[in-house]
Design an enzyme around this catalytic site. Structure first.
Site, PDB file in Angstrom:
ATOM      1  N   ASP A   1      36.379  21.610  35.933  1.00 43.22           N
ATOM      2  CA  ASP A   1      37.001  22.677  36.920  1.00 43.22           C
ATOM      3  C   ASP A   1      36.919  22.106  38.261  1.00 43.22           C
ATOM      4  O   ASP A   1      35.880  21.302  38.465  1.00 43.22           O
ATOM      5  CB  ASP A   1      36.233  23.926  36.556  1.00 43.22           C
ATOM      6  CG  ASP A   1      36.987  25.363  36.803  1.00 43.22           C
ATOM      7  OD1 ASP A   1      38.063  24.900  37.467  1.00 43.22           O
ATOM      8  OD2 ASP A   1      36.413  26.283  36.843  1.00 43.22           O
ATOM      9  N   ASP A   2      37.508  22.695  39.168  1.00 42.39           N
ATOM     10  CA  ASP A   2      37.579  22.345  40.611  1.00 42.39           C
ATOM     11  C   ASP A   2      36.281  22.914  41.391  1.00 42.39           C
ATOM     12  O   ASP A   2      35.625  22.251  42.118  1.00 42.39           O
ATOM     13  CB  ASP A   2      38.696  23.175  41.350  1.00 42.39           C
ATOM     14  CG  ASP A   2      39.048  24.458  41.290  1.00 42.39           C
ATOM     15  OD1 ASP A   2      38.296  24.895  40.420  1.00 42.39           O
ATOM     16  OD2 ASP A   2      39.605  25.197  41.884  1.00 42.39           O
TER      17      ASP A   2
ATOM     18  N   ASP B   1      31.664  28.951  41.142  1.00 42.80           N
ATOM     19  CA  ASP B   1      31.333  29.858  42.218  1.00 42.80           C
ATOM     20  C   ASP B   1      30.153  30.834  41.694  1.00 42.80           C
ATOM     21  O   ASP B   1      28.982  30.511  41.791  1.00 42.80           O
ATOM     22  CB  ASP B   1      32.649  30.758  42.676  1.00 42.80           C
ATOM     23  CG  ASP B   1      32.617  31.397  43.784  1.00 42.80           C
ATOM     24  OD1 ASP B   1      31.473  32.020  44.118  1.00 42.80           O
ATOM     25  OD2 ASP B   1      33.652  31.764  44.449  1.00 42.80           O
TER      26      ASP B   1
END
Length: 168
Positions: free
Chosen positions: A92-93, A96
């Site tokens: 994933d980028d 969070d």
């Protein structure tokens, strides 16, 4: 972007993303992954870059929506995979709050999970990340930005003479 939640901004250029992904790949180079699972949509571009760097051809996706540029909403799993992640690289980028990461970890508990960027709340859920940023930092990815034409200063001043001498 929720104004009350984000107090810092970090803009990632295409060049920076390429450098960061390449650096993320160095510790992965000796591993033999069956394939890559990208978490859509944010993980698609990093997964493609990682696939190139590691010479991996098999790429699958887990399609989840958990937030947009305004706020975090309900987790919506639109597509999963039919394995436990054993031998797979999960990409994933960003991690969070960890909401998406937790759901994907449950789906693919044996995958090696990497993100390019990580925030403190989600960091414990990934095996590896490259850059850690503050929880209140909004990361602006290059695929969310557009290029716009900027008129030469002389042309701008001809249209609005009141701006002469203004550093803007």
């Amino acid at each position: 972007m929720t104004a009350s939640r984000y107090h810092q901004h970090f803009t990632v250029s295409w060049d920076q993303l390429h450098r960061d992904v390449r650096a993320l790949c160095h510790p992965l180079i000796e591993r033999d992954f069956k394939g890559i699972v990208a978490i859509t949509r944010g993980g698609l571009i990093p997964a493609a870059l990682i696939a190139r760097e590691l010479n991996v051809r098999l790429i699958d996706t887990v399609c989840i929506k958990s937030y947009d540029d305004k706020d975090q909403g309900e987790l919506n799993v639109m597509k999963g995979v039919e394995h436990d992640g054993d031998g797979w690289l999960l990409v994933d980028d960003l991690v969070d709050t960890g909401k998406t990461a937790r759901a994907v970890r449950e789906m693919l508990p044996k995958a090696h999970f990497v993100t390019v960027y990580a925030k403190p709340e989600g960091r414990p859920l990934v095996d590896q990340c490259l850059t850690e940023v503050a929880q209140d930092c909004w990361i602006q990815f290059p695929w969310d930005l557009g290029h716009a034409y900027v008129e030469p200063l002389a042309d701008q001043l001809r249209q609005d003479p009141s701006r002469r001498g203004s550093p803007r």
